[in-house]
Design a protein around this motif. Structure first.
Motif, PDB file in Angstrom:
ATOM      1  N   THR A  62       0.840  -1.307   0.115  1.00 26.20           N
ATOM      2  CA  THR A  62       0.006   0.054   0.023  1.00 26.20           C
ATOM      3  C   THR A  62       0.886   1.441   0.179  1.00 26.20           C
ATOM      4  N   PHE A  63       0.300   2.263  -0.176  1.00 26.92           N
ATOM      5  CA  PHE A  63       0.911   3.587  -0.429  1.00 26.92           C
ATOM      6  C   PHE A  63       0.752   4.747   0.572  1.00 26.92           C
ATOM      7  N   LEU A  64       1.620   5.422   1.349  1.00 28.32           N
ATOM      8  CA  LEU A  64       1.503   6.394   2.147  1.00 28.32           C
ATOM      9  C   LEU A  64       1.021   7.886   1.431  1.00 28.32           C
ATOM     10  N   PRO A  65       0.603   8.925   1.982  1.00 26.13           N
ATOM     11  CA  PRO A  65       0.618   9.979   0.989  1.00 26.13           C
ATOM     12  C   PRO A  65       1.502  10.750   0.685  1.00 26.13           C
ATOM     13  N   ASP A  66       2.654  10.449   1.017  1.00 27.37           N
ATOM     14  CA  ASP A  66       4.033  10.983   0.509  1.00 27.37           C
ATOM     15  C   ASP A  66       4.562  10.144  -0.619  1.00 27.37           C
ATOM     16  N   GLY A  67       3.727   9.114  -0.971  1.00 29.54           N
ATOM     17  CA  GLY A  67       4.322   8.503  -2.206  1.00 29.54           C
ATOM     18  C   GLY A  67       4.968   7.153  -1.826  1.00 29.54           C
ATOM     19  N   SER A  68       5.529   7.140  -0.589  1.00 31.52           N
ATOM     20  CA  SER A  68       6.448   5.756  -0.069  1.00 31.52           C
ATOM     21  C   SER A  68       5.429   4.753  -0.204  1.00 31.52           C
ATOM     22  N   ALA A  69       6.044   3.447  -0.228  1.00 30.35           N
ATOM     23  CA  ALA A  69       5.213   2.312  -0.058  1.00 30.35           C
ATOM     24  C   ALA A  69       5.372   1.730   1.228  1.00 30.35           C
ATOM     25  N   LEU A  70       4.466   0.751   1.829  1.00 29.86           N
ATOM     26  CA  LEU A  70       4.389   0.071   2.696  1.00 29.86           C
ATOM     27  C   LEU A  70       4.415  -1.379   2.320  1.00 29.86           C
ATOM     28  N   VAL A  71       5.195  -2.502   2.727  1.00 27.25           N
ATOM     29  CA  VAL A  71       5.201  -3.794   2.250  1.00 27.25           C
ATOM     30  C   VAL A  71       5.235  -4.463   3.511  1.00 27.25           C
ATOM     31  N   SER A  72       4.173  -5.580   3.697  1.00 26.40           N
ATOM     32  CA  SER A  72       4.185  -6.437   4.397  1.00 26.40           C
ATOM     33  C   SER A  72       5.173  -7.865   4.330  1.00 26.40           C
ATOM     34  N   GLU A  73       5.765  -8.514   5.053  1.00 31.81           N
ATOM     35  CA  GLU A  73       6.217  -9.803   5.046  1.00 31.81           C
ATOM     36  C   GLU A  73       5.367 -10.771   5.693  1.00 31.81           C
ATOM     37  N   ARG A  74       5.148 -11.874   5.143  1.00 31.24           N
ATOM     38  CA  ARG A  74       4.098 -12.775   5.812  1.00 31.24           C
ATOM     39  C   ARG A  74       4.589 -13.502   6.966  1.00 31.24           C
ATOM     40  N   ALA A  75       5.891 -14.192   6.967  1.00 22.75           N
ATOM     41  CA  ALA A  75       6.335 -14.751   8.085  1.00 22.75           C
ATOM     42  C   ALA A  75       7.152 -14.195   9.246  1.00 22.75           C
ATOM     43  N   THR A  76       7.764 -12.970   8.773  1.00 25.15           N
ATOM     44  CA  THR A  76       8.518 -12.101   9.743  1.00 25.15           C
ATOM     45  C   THR A  76       7.691 -11.205  10.708  1.00 25.15           C
ATOM     46  N   ALA A  77       6.256 -10.849  10.204  1.00 23.68           N
ATOM     47  CA  ALA A  77       5.554  -9.774  10.778  1.00 23.68           C
ATOM     48  C   ALA A  77       6.069  -8.297  10.778  1.00 23.68           C
ATOM     49  N   ARG A  78       6.931  -8.237   9.798  1.00 24.46           N
ATOM     50  CA  ARG A  78       7.690  -6.846   9.497  1.00 24.46           C
ATOM     51  C   ARG A  78       6.997  -6.111   8.527  1.00 24.46           C
ATOM     52  N   ILE A  79       6.812  -4.847   8.787  1.00 23.56           N
ATOM     53  CA  ILE A  79       6.313  -3.860   7.769  1.00 23.56           C
ATOM     54  C   ILE A  79       7.463  -3.008   7.391  1.00 23.56           C
ATOM     55  N   ALA A 109      -3.390  -1.874   4.096  1.00 17.49           N
ATOM     56  CA  ALA A 109      -4.429  -0.693   3.567  1.00 17.49           C
ATOM     57  C   ALA A 109      -4.075   0.579   4.479  1.00 17.49           C
ATOM     58  N   VAL A 110      -3.980   1.697   3.955  1.00 25.26           N
ATOM     59  CA  VAL A 110      -3.549   2.983   4.672  1.00 25.26           C
ATOM     60  C   VAL A 110      -4.970   3.561   4.657  1.00 25.26           C
ATOM     61  N   SER A 111      -5.389   4.204   5.719  1.00 21.48           N
ATOM     62  CA  SER A 111      -6.424   4.942   6.144  1.00 21.48           C
ATOM     63  C   SER A 111      -6.826   5.944   5.112  1.00 21.48           C
ATOM     64  N   VAL A 120      -2.850   2.859   9.889  1.00 22.44           N
ATOM     65  CA  VAL A 120      -2.477   1.785   8.865  1.00 22.44           C
ATOM     66  C   VAL A 120      -3.228   0.413   9.417  1.00 22.44           C
ATOM     67  N   TYR A 121      -4.008  -0.255   8.179  1.00 24.07           N
ATOM     68  CA  TYR A 121      -4.621  -1.506   8.469  1.00 24.07           C
ATOM     69  C   TYR A 121      -4.022  -2.595   8.166  1.00 24.07           C
ATOM     70  N   ALA A 122      -4.069  -3.732   8.917  1.00 18.69           N
ATOM     71  CA  ALA A 122      -3.261  -5.019   8.363  1.00 18.69           C
ATOM     72  C   ALA A 122      -4.345  -6.213   8.855  1.00 18.69           C
ATOM     73  N   TYR A 123      -4.246  -6.987   7.811  1.00 23.09           N
ATOM     74  CA  TYR A 123      -5.091  -8.546   7.999  1.00 23.09           C
ATOM     75  C   TYR A 123      -4.001  -9.480   8.200  1.00 23.09           C
ATOM     76  N   TYR A 124      -4.087 -10.056   9.593  1.00 23.34           N
ATOM     77  CA  TYR A 124      -3.064 -11.326   9.883  1.00 23.34           C
ATOM     78  C   TYR A 124      -3.643 -12.522  10.531  1.00 23.34           C
ATOM     79  N   THR A 125      -2.923 -13.479  10.335  1.00 19.85           N
ATOM     80  CA  THR A 125      -3.336 -14.697  11.241  1.00 19.85           C
ATOM     81  C   THR A 125      -2.809 -14.614  12.721  1.00 19.85           C
TER      82      THR A 125
END
Length: 368
Positions: A62-79, A109-111, A120-125
């Motif tokens: 997903t993308f922040l208003p400043d144009g930078s991206a946020l990326v999730s890693e499935r197993a590490t729980a890192r953003i 997803a970004v609000s 910032v919203y996240a879906y996780y197990t």
């Protein structure tokens, strides 16, 4: 089973009714209709720019208003936060994630009101379920549960979340390896959910006081909008993968139907592929073309959309085998198409396989 276990207010179960129609066994699948027009790529796929390598099963983008991206890693729980030209930096790590199989930290997803609320919203197990949380970026963020109680499994967890043009939060779920869940109106599994940003049922949903927007899904991992219409990608079982035109209250047939077929009570997909060709995860619409990232198919599908949304032209593929398994595709605020791979998830690829993010410029920017 309660459908909304929010921790924003006292939890209360509520009854849900959803009309289901009994049908006889579906006939043999047939090809989607009206495949006559091929897509014209809007991007130059001969001019890739690699933004990041060495990632560990990136999933959400997903993308922040400043144009930078946020990326999730499935197993590490890192953003991770990513700006073109700079290495990714960790900006948050979620403590409630319990990865296993296909589960873990999935969609982001970004609000729409990020400038005011910073969410910032996240879906996780998690330990007992799949859930949606929101938080503000920090090394160890305070997670606020927005919606919980989505059944989990080692497979079919869904996981894509997206704010729609209406400002509501849409959530794609899987059947959690229990096929009956998809037609059961008392569970959020095997559904597309629509809710307010606080997790409460969105106004105008097919059934009042329910977050269920559509049902009859096996495993939804792509949500996209274009031309005022909503689309979703869906994993089939053994025969047909799908792109569906999403309409409120629609029943998409699983497990009674895989691909096209059945009675008018079930909505037919606008595109189907053999499962070896696709396993479509992320999706994005740019202009009149839907882009679908293929995992098992290891390619990016281009699907031309017609004016009504009910049918599509003939899909064509690019990047076949070029980057391996493709998980996510998104139009960046820079106007480039961003694509993320999923090669380190243990699906027939070596543990040393690389996961990366690549972007492609608009076709109009080509020179020479």
């Amino acid at each position: 089973m309660p459908l909304n276990k929010r921790i924003l207010a006292p939890t209360a179960a509520f009854a849900v009714t959803f009309s289901l129609v009994a049908v006889p066994p579906a006939p043999a699948p047939r090809a989607a209709a009206n495949r006559t027009t091929a897509a014209v790529p809007s991007f130059d796929f001969s001019a890739p720019q690699v933004l990041a390598t060495g990632l560990q099963v990136p999933w959400g983008l997903t993308f922040l208003p400043d144009g930078s991206a946020l990326v999730s890693e499935r197993a590490t729980a890192r953003i991770l936060r990513l700006r073109p030209g700079s290495a990714p930096t960790e900006v948050a790590r979620l403590s409630g994630v319990r990865p296993a199989g296909e589960g873990g930290l999935l969609g982001l997803a970004v609000s729409p009101s990020y400038a005011q609320d910073g969410y910032v919203y996240a879906y996780y197990t998690a330990a007992s379920d799949n859930r949606v949380v929101r938080f503000r970026l920090a090394a160890s963020p305070q997670e606020q549960v927005v919606f919980s109680g989505i059944p989990k499994s080692t497979i079919h967890n869904g996981g894509r979340i997206h704010f729609g043009p209406d400002g509501m939060l849409y959530v794609g779920t899987g059947d959690a390896a229990q096929t009956a869940n998809a037609q059961n109106p008392n569970t959020p599994a095997g559904k597309i959910l629509r809710m307010r940003p606080d997790g409460s049922p969105a106004p105008g949903n097919p059934t009042p006081n329910s977050v269920i927007y559509t049902l009859g899904h096996r495993n939804v991992q792509g949500l996209a909008w274009g031309g005022g219409r909503m689309y979703a990608s869906e994993f089939g079982q053994n025969t047909w993968d799908e792109i569906n035109h999403i309409t409120p209250g629609g029943n998409y047939g699983w497990p009674q139907v895989e691909g096209p077929g059945g009675t008018p009570a079930y909505r037919a997909p606008i595109v189907t592929w053999a499962t070896s060709e696709a396993s479509p995860s992320g999706a994005a619409v740019v202009g009149d073309t839907l882009y679908a990232a293929g995992l098992r198919g290891q390619r990016l599908w281009l699907v031309p959309l017609n004016g009504s949304g009910g049918t599509a032209g003939s899909p064509t593929a690019v990047l076949t085998g070029a980057y391996g398994r493709l998980r996510t595709v998104a139009l960046g605020p820079d106007g480039w198409l961003w694509v993320m791979t999923s090669n380190r998830d243990g699906r027939g690829t070596p543990a040393s396989a690389d996961d990366r993010i690549v972007r492609f410029p608009p076709a109009t920017s080509r020179t020479g």
